[in-house]
Design an enzyme around this catalytic site. Structure first.
Site, PDB file in Angstrom:
ATOM      1  N   ASP A  15      12.739  16.277  10.466  1.00  0.00           N
ATOM      2  CA  ASP A  15      13.455  15.004  10.414  1.00  0.00           C
ATOM      3  C   ASP A  15      14.438  14.799  11.559  1.00  0.00           C
ATOM      4  O   ASP A  15      14.943  13.699  11.742  1.00  0.00           O
ATOM      5  CB  ASP A  15      14.218  14.877   9.095  1.00  0.00           C
ATOM      6  CG  ASP A  15      13.305  14.788   7.889  1.00  0.00           C
ATOM      7  OD1 ASP A  15      12.222  14.188   8.030  1.00  0.00           O
ATOM      8  OD2 ASP A  15      13.645  15.320   6.828  1.00  0.00           O
ATOM      9  N   ARG A  35      -5.592  -6.782  10.146  1.00  0.00           N
ATOM     10  CA  ARG A  35      -4.813  -6.310   9.014  1.00  0.00           C
ATOM     11  C   ARG A  35      -3.362  -6.043   9.390  1.00  0.00           C
ATOM     12  O   ARG A  35      -3.019  -5.853  10.556  1.00  0.00           O
ATOM     13  CB  ARG A  35      -5.420  -5.022   8.453  1.00  0.00           C
ATOM     14  CG  ARG A  35      -6.687  -5.256   7.650  1.00  0.00           C
ATOM     15  CD  ARG A  35      -7.286  -3.945   7.184  1.00  0.00           C
ATOM     16  NE  ARG A  35      -8.478  -4.189   6.378  1.00  0.00           N
ATOM     17  CZ  ARG A  35      -9.497  -3.335   6.293  1.00  0.00           C
ATOM     18  NH1 ARG A  35      -9.483  -2.202   6.964  1.00  0.00           N
ATOM     19  NH2 ARG A  35     -10.541  -3.621   5.526  1.00  0.00           N
ATOM     20  N   GLU A  49      11.026   6.901   4.369  1.00  0.00           N
ATOM     21  CA  GLU A  49      10.984   6.997   2.905  1.00  0.00           C
ATOM     22  C   GLU A  49      12.352   6.743   2.262  1.00  0.00           C
ATOM     23  O   GLU A  49      12.433   6.420   1.075  1.00  0.00           O
ATOM     24  CB  GLU A  49      10.442   8.356   2.470  1.00  0.00           C
ATOM     25  CG  GLU A  49      11.274   9.538   2.917  1.00  0.00           C
ATOM     26  CD  GLU A  49      10.701  10.872   2.445  1.00  0.00           C
ATOM     27  OE1 GLU A  49      10.151  10.903   1.330  1.00  0.00           O
ATOM     28  OE2 GLU A  49      10.781  11.856   3.205  1.00  0.00           O
ATOM     29  N   ARG A  78      -2.356  -3.148   4.047  1.00  0.00           N
ATOM     30  CA  ARG A  78      -2.615  -1.821   3.487  1.00  0.00           C
ATOM     31  C   ARG A  78      -1.395  -0.928   3.678  1.00  0.00           C
ATOM     32  O   ARG A  78      -0.666  -1.063   4.666  1.00  0.00           O
ATOM     33  CB  ARG A  78      -3.826  -1.168   4.172  1.00  0.00           C
ATOM     34  CG  ARG A  78      -5.083  -2.041   4.180  1.00  0.00           C
ATOM     35  CD  ARG A  78      -5.605  -2.322   2.787  1.00  0.00           C
ATOM     36  NE  ARG A  78      -6.684  -3.291   2.773  1.00  0.00           N
ATOM     37  CZ  ARG A  78      -7.965  -2.971   2.847  1.00  0.00           C
ATOM     38  NH1 ARG A  78      -8.338  -1.710   2.980  1.00  0.00           N
ATOM     39  NH2 ARG A  78      -8.886  -3.934   2.803  1.00  0.00           N
ATOM     40  N   GLN A 110       2.504  15.341   7.960  1.00  0.00           N
ATOM     41  CA  GLN A 110       3.438  15.378   9.085  1.00  0.00           C
ATOM     42  C   GLN A 110       3.923  16.786   9.380  1.00  0.00           C
ATOM     43  O   GLN A 110       4.312  17.099  10.501  1.00  0.00           O
ATOM     44  CB  GLN A 110       4.632  14.469   8.795  1.00  0.00           C
ATOM     45  CG  GLN A 110       4.258  13.009   8.668  1.00  0.00           C
ATOM     46  CD  GLN A 110       5.307  12.195   7.932  1.00  0.00           C
ATOM     47  OE1 GLN A 110       6.231  11.677   8.523  1.00  0.00           O
ATOM     48  NE2 GLN A 110       5.155  12.093   6.611  1.00  0.00           N
TER      49      GLN A 110
END
Length: 431
Positions: A168, A203, A266, A294, A302
């Site tokens: 991270d 998309r 996240e 999507r 990751q």
């Protein structure tokens, strides 16, 4: 936080009579094996004994075969492997004093007084607590007969050096943590693959990457992929962001683009601390715009795969400096963390870096997002500012509005470090 370059004189003998243990803790990160390999080989080169601690702090508490002496050959063929070959585990036992007593006894019995910990801020904080309690732990072990007074005297103090292994890049004090570059490579491979299919079918793709408390992966991915939008916890969007996002996506489609890419950390939140999920964004785009949308959640892919060249070199260089720091340590030397600054491996006070890292989370929890961005460091801020320039600058129109003075401080030469030129007068920026 500052450091002084250290000259390593007589390095081939400075480890004689000393023992070093190395462990990996917390989430695995590509490049950890390179760091372990460097610690073992440099330690052996200096004349020290080096021990693997398998399964992180749990292995330190359990002892036995979890603590094994390493050899030069035992770290062969490790450099190119992802994850950590000596294992990592969440350890509740080490959080208790009883568990730390067991860990201390296992080290004393093997004459180990130098510990190298590769992990995140939680793992490094645990190591510092262990060091601070060391004297009292030895006293308790003597009282209970766990060790002898002679053994305690031979292990009167414990040196701790940390290296940050975290994909991270969420540790303050270092330009890059071990594993971040490899994770970015993995993410970019997937983004590039998704881009081709998104363009073929017109998309919109919403990609969720790791980063519960730090948006580095999301930010750099967005910058490297030319994403239309990015959500990071350090800089939540302003109220009404839903209208702005939809307008942004519509404008890019109107100009002929056949796809939209949105990157979400996240841990993304709005100004009020409410989570912004990838599914929320998909629902918004489908309901408002009707685009075929999507969601792809990358998850632990990751962390996987082989480490990049950068992480192999970073882990190796940090491992060398970590051994030197351990062997040069004294009872008065504070625990340090080996960091990367300006392409140099340096030593910084461990708990000062940990505290700044915690301050970032505190600032975000209290809604002080501007402060959180500053605490992340200049590199993070620069990436954020560059992304906003490249992704949110309106293209030239038939009627270009010229401004004698920019009201948007992104281009202010003193505040942001960009050269102010006449060309910038024609840029119309919206956020």
């Amino acid at each position: 936080m500052s450091q002084t370059p250290v000259k390593h004189e007589h390095a081939d003998t400075m480890g004689i009579g000393k023992a070093i243990a190395v462990l990996t803790s917390g989430g695995d990160a590509q490049g950890m094996n390179a760091a372990v390999r460097a610690v073992v080989r440099v330690g052996i080169y200096t004349g020290a004994k080096v021990f693997f601690v398998h399964e992180g702090y749990q292995g330190l508490v359990d002892g036995g075969d979890n603590i094994r002496e390493a050899t030069w050959e035992s770290v062969s063929m490790m450099l190119q492997l992802g994850g950590t070959v000596i294992g990592s585990a969440r350890c509740q036992d080490f959080r208790t004093r009883e568990g730390r007593l067991k860990a201390a006894r296992n080290l004393v019995k093997r004459g180990i007084t130098n510990l190298c910990v590769i992990g995140g801020d939680g793992s490094l904080t645990g190591a510092d607590t262990f060091r601070a309690e060391w004297t009292s732990l030895l006293q308790d072990l003597i009282k209970t007969g766990g060790i002898t007074t002679e053994e305690a005297n031979r292990s009167s103090f414990l040196n701790i050096v940390g290296m940050v292994g975290s994909i991270d890049n969420d540790f303050c004090g270092t330009d890059m943590t071990i594993g971040t570059d490899s994770a970015l490579h993995r993410i970019m491979e997937i983004v590039d693959a998704i881009t081709t299919t998104a363009q073929s079918h017109q998309r919109t793709f919403v990609l969720e990457v790791m980063g519960r408390h730090c948006g580095y992966l999301a930010l750099v991915t967005a910058l490297a992929s030319g994403a239309d939008w990015v959500f990071i916890p350090e800089s939540p969007p302003e109220d009404g962001w839903e209208d702005h996002l939809c307008r942004r996506l519509t404008e890019t489609r109107t100009r002929g683009s056949r796809l939209n890419i949105i990157i979400v950390a996240e841990g993304a939140i709005d100004k009020h601390g409410k989570a912004i999920t990838s599914e929320d964004i998909k629902t918004l785009v489908v309901k408002r715009l009707g685009y075929d949308t999507r969601v792809t959640i990358l998850g632990h892919v990751q962390r996987g795969g082989t480490p990049s060249a950068f992480d192999r070199i970073l882990g190796s260089r940090m491992g060398v400096e970590a051994v030197m720091a351990l062997l040069e340590g004294t009872p008065d030397t504070p625990a340090c963390v080996v960091s990367l600054s300006g392409n140099q491996a340096i030593r910084l006070p461990l708990m000062e870096c940990v505290q700044v890292t915690k301050d970032v989370t505190t600032a975000m929890n209290e809604g002080r997002f501007d402060e959180a961005l500053k605490l992340r460091g200049r590199s993070f801020q620069n990436n954020w500012n560059v992304y906003k320039i490249l992704a949110h600058v309106r293209p030239p129109t038939a009627k270009v509005r010229h401004h004698s003075r920019m009201s948007f401080d992104l281009f202010h030469p003193l505040q942001r470090g960009y050269r102010y030129t006449s060309r910038m007068k024609s840029l119309e920026v919206y956020v």
